[in-house]
Design an enzyme around this catalytic site. Structure first.
Site, PDB file in Angstrom:
ATOM      1  N   ASN A 361       7.191   8.248   4.092  1.00 47.41           N
ATOM      2  CA  ASN A 361       8.500   8.809   3.752  1.00 47.41           C
ATOM      3  C   ASN A 361       8.434   9.956   2.737  1.00 47.41           C
ATOM      4  O   ASN A 361       9.215  10.877   2.805  1.00 47.41           O
ATOM      5  CB  ASN A 361       9.453   7.709   3.282  1.00 47.41           C
ATOM      6  CG  ASN A 361       8.942   6.993   2.065  1.00 47.41           C
ATOM      7  OD1 ASN A 361       7.742   7.005   1.786  1.00 47.41           O
ATOM      8  ND2 ASN A 361       9.831   6.367   1.329  1.00 47.41           N
ATOM      9  N   GLU A 458       3.073  -0.688  -4.136  1.00 50.17           N
ATOM     10  CA  GLU A 458       4.460  -0.195  -4.156  1.00 50.17           C
ATOM     11  C   GLU A 458       5.044  -0.529  -2.803  1.00 50.17           C
ATOM     12  O   GLU A 458       4.761   0.136  -1.814  1.00 50.17           O
ATOM     13  CB  GLU A 458       4.466   1.324  -4.378  1.00 50.17           C
ATOM     14  CG  GLU A 458       3.959   1.771  -5.733  1.00 50.17           C
ATOM     15  CD  GLU A 458       4.870   1.359  -6.862  1.00 50.17           C
ATOM     16  OE1 GLU A 458       6.008   0.923  -6.607  1.00 50.17           O
ATOM     17  OE2 GLU A 458       4.448   1.453  -8.022  1.00 50.17           O
ATOM     18  N   CYS A 492      12.334   3.690  -0.369  1.00 50.88           N
ATOM     19  CA  CYS A 492      12.048   2.274  -0.662  1.00 50.88           C
ATOM     20  C   CYS A 492      13.043   1.666  -1.639  1.00 50.88           C
ATOM     21  O   CYS A 492      13.416   0.503  -1.531  1.00 50.88           O
ATOM     22  CB  CYS A 492      10.645   2.162  -1.225  1.00 50.88           C
ATOM     23  SG  CYS A 492      10.366   3.276  -2.602  1.00 50.88           S
ATOM     24  N   GLU A 670       3.576   2.875 -11.069  1.00 45.77           N
ATOM     25  CA  GLU A 670       3.153   4.263 -10.986  1.00 45.77           C
ATOM     26  C   GLU A 670       3.960   5.018 -12.026  1.00 45.77           C
ATOM     27  O   GLU A 670       4.997   4.548 -12.500  1.00 45.77           O
ATOM     28  CB  GLU A 670       3.429   4.815  -9.591  1.00 45.77           C
ATOM     29  CG  GLU A 670       2.599   4.100  -8.541  1.00 45.77           C
ATOM     30  CD  GLU A 670       2.455   4.832  -7.232  1.00 45.77           C
ATOM     31  OE1 GLU A 670       3.501   5.117  -6.628  1.00 45.77           O
ATOM     32  OE2 GLU A 670       1.310   5.085  -6.805  1.00 45.77           O
TER      33      GLU A 670
HETATM   34  P1  NDP Z   1       3.129   0.628   6.206  1.00 44.43           P
HETATM   35  O1  NDP Z   1       2.949  -0.576   5.361  1.00 44.43           O
HETATM   36  O2  NDP Z   1       3.265   0.433   7.650  1.00 44.43           O
HETATM   37  O3  NDP Z   1       1.911   1.638   5.991  1.00 44.43           O
HETATM   38  C1  NDP Z   1       1.554   2.118   4.701  1.00 44.43           C
HETATM   39  C2  NDP Z   1       0.136   2.655   4.759  1.00 44.43           C
HETATM   40  O4  NDP Z   1      -0.791   1.580   4.848  1.00 44.43           O
HETATM   41  C3  NDP Z   1      -0.144   3.541   5.954  1.00 44.43           C
HETATM   42  O5  NDP Z   1      -1.019   4.566   5.558  1.00 44.43           O
HETATM   43  C4  NDP Z   1      -0.797   2.581   6.918  1.00 44.43           C
HETATM   44  O6  NDP Z   1      -1.578   3.195   7.882  1.00 44.43           O
HETATM   45  C5  NDP Z   1      -1.639   1.757   5.970  1.00 44.43           C
HETATM   46  N1  NDP Z   1      -2.002   0.437   6.451  1.00 44.43           N
HETATM   47  C6  NDP Z   1      -1.330  -0.347   7.328  1.00 44.43           C
HETATM   48  N2  NDP Z   1      -1.956  -1.545   7.457  1.00 44.43           N
HETATM   49  C7  NDP Z   1      -3.042  -1.511   6.627  1.00 44.43           C
HETATM   50  C8  NDP Z   1      -4.083  -2.435   6.304  1.00 44.43           C
HETATM   51  N3  NDP Z   1      -4.127  -3.649   6.837  1.00 44.43           N
HETATM   52  N4  NDP Z   1      -5.025  -2.074   5.408  1.00 44.43           N
HETATM   53  C9  NDP Z   1      -4.973  -0.859   4.819  1.00 44.43           C
HETATM   54  N5  NDP Z   1      -4.024   0.067   5.100  1.00 44.43           N
HETATM   55  C10 NDP Z   1      -3.068  -0.248   5.988  1.00 44.43           C
HETATM   56  O7  NDP Z   1       4.384   1.382   5.583  1.00 44.43           O
HETATM   57  P2  NDP Z   1       5.144   2.642   6.160  1.00 44.43           P
HETATM   58  O8  NDP Z   1       4.225   3.805   6.227  1.00 44.43           O
HETATM   59  O9  NDP Z   1       5.867   2.204   7.385  1.00 44.43           O
HETATM   60  O10 NDP Z   1       6.195   2.943   4.996  1.00 44.43           O
HETATM   61  C11 NDP Z   1       7.397   2.294   4.897  1.00 44.43           C
HETATM   62  C12 NDP Z   1       7.308   1.182   3.878  1.00 44.43           C
HETATM   63  O11 NDP Z   1       6.824   1.682   2.655  1.00 44.43           O
HETATM   64  C13 NDP Z   1       8.662   0.581   3.573  1.00 44.43           C
HETATM   65  O12 NDP Z   1       8.574  -0.818   3.494  1.00 44.43           O
HETATM   66  C14 NDP Z   1       8.990   1.131   2.209  1.00 44.43           C
HETATM   67  O13 NDP Z   1       9.867   0.344   1.476  1.00 44.43           O
HETATM   68  C15 NDP Z   1       7.644   1.226   1.585  1.00 44.43           C
HETATM   69  N6  NDP Z   1       7.659   2.197   0.507  1.00 44.43           N
HETATM   70  C16 NDP Z   1       7.547   1.734  -0.784  1.00 44.43           C
HETATM   71  C17 NDP Z   1       7.625   2.620  -1.838  1.00 44.43           C
HETATM   72  C18 NDP Z   1       7.489   2.138  -3.241  1.00 44.43           C
HETATM   73  O14 NDP Z   1       7.167   2.941  -4.082  1.00 44.43           O
HETATM   74  N7  NDP Z   1       7.717   0.884  -3.543  1.00 44.43           N
HETATM   75  C19 NDP Z   1       7.858   4.048  -1.624  1.00 44.43           C
HETATM   76  C20 NDP Z   1       7.903   4.420  -0.244  1.00 44.43           C
HETATM   77  C21 NDP Z   1       7.819   3.509   0.782  1.00 44.43           C
HETATM   78  P3  NDP Z   1      -0.803   3.678   9.217  1.00 44.43           P
HETATM   79  O15 NDP Z   1      -0.019   4.847   8.803  1.00 44.43           O
HETATM   80  O16 NDP Z   1      -1.848   4.003  10.149  1.00 44.43           O
HETATM   81  O17 NDP Z   1       0.047   2.506   9.653  1.00 44.43           O
END
Ligand code: NDP
Length: 696
Positions: A361, A458, A492, A670
């Protein structure tokens, strides 16, 4: 399984099951013999002796030694072909089929001493025996044609032909070298990793040269339908156009990145904090200078409105670099007075190599929020962006390089979850900072446990925004809009559960309806657009599914509630900003993170009641309170279970304030000085100032 022997007309071959079993046994014995005593020692008499049958029987089935060898060679080739077919059946894309071919040809069974030595014996005879030559040619032809046809789906025909020849040559070459070194030089895993790295590297180079700067429209989209496993097709979610094609990094690339990071980090950590800070300052300056270009790239890749990315995404990244540039110079341990005989001090030292894994995002902002403190503290960072939005992290790496950051200190690897797992499981990476979903956070933490890595998580949220009866109505409505529709709701910390006091509920909802329905949904590149596209079709379907469930479960749709199409927008993933009223705490739209432009309004009467309801969630990322009563604001905030809170505002995240969640929304923080705790470790040093009293 019956083995066909082309030297015998079908009518001459005994066909009953026993015969087939016997032939198979003789072939297996031949393979054993080749593996143990080599080609010269493998005579009909030797085979007969090993099988406990007469040489005449062997000759009856296979005529002579050449016939037996050909049948054995075919049998081995058939095993590979069957493995390949099985793998092809599972491969969902051309790149995956190329991998299936590599994996089948370099599978562990071909590195097994018995099978491997038998293959080696055959290779030695291919030139001398026509039968073997025929099998060998058919085998090679099939391999090349499979490779060419799959590669043609990814790259131009000419490139496909030459890359297919290279891959075939490398498969044979790597295997042969391993065999000649008596299996010392490579095993199946390292051989496959080498081939995978080579193929990914070549595909990446070819895609870079054809995609140019990655500019939209540079590649003919129709020709470039890519697979979903070994390359990343980067899409503009507002138009469906392909922006770039990237190769997925596998074990070889991740290991190489770790090696580069290890070498570079020794020098980097030895610089003073001020010296490291100067590099970050220069990078921040370049980010600001390139704000518009980067914002446009971010908009094309995320679908977020350009009016947001120009004002927030890049600038927030730059602010973070500036903040930690300053903090770097002030990094320090403590001096501890331990009386006359000693003193102690602590050194705040970097962790070493750390990894960042980003969500889609806020791609550039997340890369900056993770890398700036990591680098300021003297670590090297390997960063994996989300596969949907991998482009601006590459630009950040370029900017760091131009700013004088040594090679290897900030590296970007590309890929899906599997690449992320290579980082989370790597023994030499000391920390993972993830931004992602709760489920991903749990998986990352579990993987990190094996090597006792530190983690910052996060994660997601379902945050409450509480509007008391004395709040300034328009400010509260603005807060609710900011907390739900910025970045099309893909934030998020969004305050998606809007609790409104019953005495102002009707007025609030009416004002909200009026202002929400005026929001301009449109082309993200149009500076007037306020709500852009969602990140992908799949995600849009998920959001629309929640909207449908909201209706089905009895929430009242105030405005929005549908996909926005019409004209150019039909090609993209646009959903109208949606407000539901008359929501209940147990509805799906109220309990679950939607990560889209969907707000739920809930009514409340009492302060205690709303605090309890606000906290009744597994999440704890953020919360907001709108009230003019100073004491109530602080009293309520103190009771809310959330990592980040706002009073009379929503979703502002200055770098100075630590950001992060409690409960299932995450671990660690962070930003702010708090981030330093997560990128450094303390070393305690005791210094004796005199002689030591000996008890011995
Ligand atoms: P995901 O959890 O699907 O993916 C996050 C990252 O982790 C991606 O780069 C993903 O790769 C990678 N990933 C997925 N599975 C694994 C694994 N088993 N081991 C290591 N890496 C992995 O999140 P989204 O990208 O869909 O983002 C949306 C989510 O992020 C929402 O829940 C949102 O709330 C949260 N978010 C939280 C924030 C915060 O600061 N608290 C800020 C922004 C978003 P790939 O892209 O290939 O799936």
């Amino acid at each position: 399984m019956p083995v066909k022997d082309s030297r015998h007309p079908p009518s001459a071959v005994p066909r009953d099951e026993l015969e087939d079993v016997r032939r198979t046994q003789l072939i297996e014995v031949t393979i054993d013999s080749l593996a143990q005593v080599g080609f010269v020692g493998t005579t009909l008499a030797e085979i007969a002796g090993r099988a406990g049958v007469s040489p005449g029987l062997v000759a009856h089935y296979f005529e002579d030694k050449d016939g037996l060898l050909e049948a054995a060679f075919r049998s081995l080739a058939r095993v590979v072909a069957v493995r390949m077919r099985e793998r092809f059946a599972l491969a969902g894309s051309p790149r995956a089929r190329v991998q299936a071919l590599i994996d089948a040809n370099l599978g562990p069974e071909n590195f097994d001493r018995r099978t491997g030595n038998a293959w080696l014996a055959f290779w030695g005879q291919v030139l001398h025996l026509d039968g073997l030559k025929r099998v060998q040619k058919a085998y090679q032809r099939r391999m090349l044609s499979n490779l060419r046809s799959d590669l043609r789906a990814m790259i131009a025909a000419e490139e496909a032909r030459s890359l297919a020849a290279m891959i075939a040559a490398m498969i044979d070459g790597v295997w042969l070298r391993a065999a000649l070194s008596e299996w010392q030089e490579a095993d199946s895993e390292s051989a496959r990793a080498l081939l995978t790295a080579f193929v990914d590297g070549r595909l990446r180079e070819l895609s870079r040269s054809s995609a140019g700067s990655g500019a939209e429209g540079a590649t003919p989209a129709a020709e470039r339908r890519r697979d979903a496993e070994h390359s990343i097709r980067v899409i503009n979610p507002a138009t469906g156009a392909e922006l770039a094609l990237l190769a997925v990094d596998g074990p070889a690339q991740v290991n190489a990145a770790v090696e580069r990071a290890r070498a570079a980090q020794k020098e980097w950590r030895a610089l003073t904090g001020a010296e490291r800070g100067r590099v970050l300052q220069r990078a921040a300056r370049l980010l600001r200078e390139r704000n518009d270009v980067l914002a446009e790239l971010e908009t094309r890749n995320t679908g977020k409105p350009i009016q947001e990315t120009r004002a927030v995404d890049v600038i927030s990244g730059a602010e973070c670099l500036e903040y930690f540039a300053g903090v770097a110079a002030a990094l320090a341990g403590e001096h501890l007075d331990l009386g006359r005989a000693a003193f102690g001090y602590t050194r705040r030292e970097p962790l070493g190599i750390v990894a960042g894994i980003g969500a889609w995002n806020y791609p550039l902002q997340i890369a900056c929020w993770k890398s700036a403190p990591a680098l300021a503290c003297g670590n090297a960072m390997i960063f994996k962006p989300a596969e949907l939005t991998p482009l601006t992290a590459i630009k950040l790496a370029e900017i760091y390089r131009e700013s004088g950051l040594p090679e290897g200190i900030f590296q970007v690897v590309q890929g899906f979850a599997a690449t992320g797992r290579l980082l989370t499981r790597h023994a030499d990476i000391r920390k993972i900072s993830l931004t992602g979903e709760v489920g991903t956070g749990k998986a990352v933490m579990a993987d990190a446990a094996a090597t006792l890595k530190q983690v910052t998580l996060e994660l997601g949220g379902k945050s409450p925004l509480i509007v008391f009866e004395d709040a300034k109505l328009d400010n509260a409505v603005t807060g609710a809009l900011l907390g739900n529709f910025y970045s099309a709701g893909e934030v998020c910390s969004n305050g998606t559960r809007v609790f409104v006091h019953k005495s102002i509920h009707a007025a609030f909802v009416e004002r909200l309806r009026e202002r929400t329905s005026r929001l301009r949904v449109g082309d993200p590149l149009d500076p007037r657009t306020q709500v852009g596209a969602l990140i992908s079709e799949e995600h849009m379907e998920k959001v629309l599914g929640f909207i449908a469930r909201g209706r089905a479960q009895g929430a009242r749709l105030v405005t929005g509630g549908a996909r926005v199409t019409g004209g150019e927008l039909s090609r993209g993933c646009f959903v109208a900003p949606t407000v539901f009223d008359h929501c209940h705490d147990d509805m799906d739209i109220v309990r679950r993170e939607i990560f889209g432009p969907v707000m739920s309004v809930l009514e409340f009467s009492e302060e205690e009641e709303v605090i309890a309801r606000a906290n009744a969630t597994e999440f704890g990322l953020a919360a907001g309170v709108f009230t003019n009563d100073l004491t109530r604001a602080h009293r309520v905030i103190a009771q809310l279970q959330a990592g980040t809170c706002w009073i009379n505002h929503y979703n502002v995240t200055p770098i100075e304030l630590p950001f992060g969640g409690v409960k299932m929304s995450g671990l660690g923080r962070e930003n702010g000085r708090a981030a330093l705790e997560h990128y450094t470790q303390l070393k305690s040093v005791y210094v004796a100032m005199g002689d030591i009293e000996s008890p011995y």
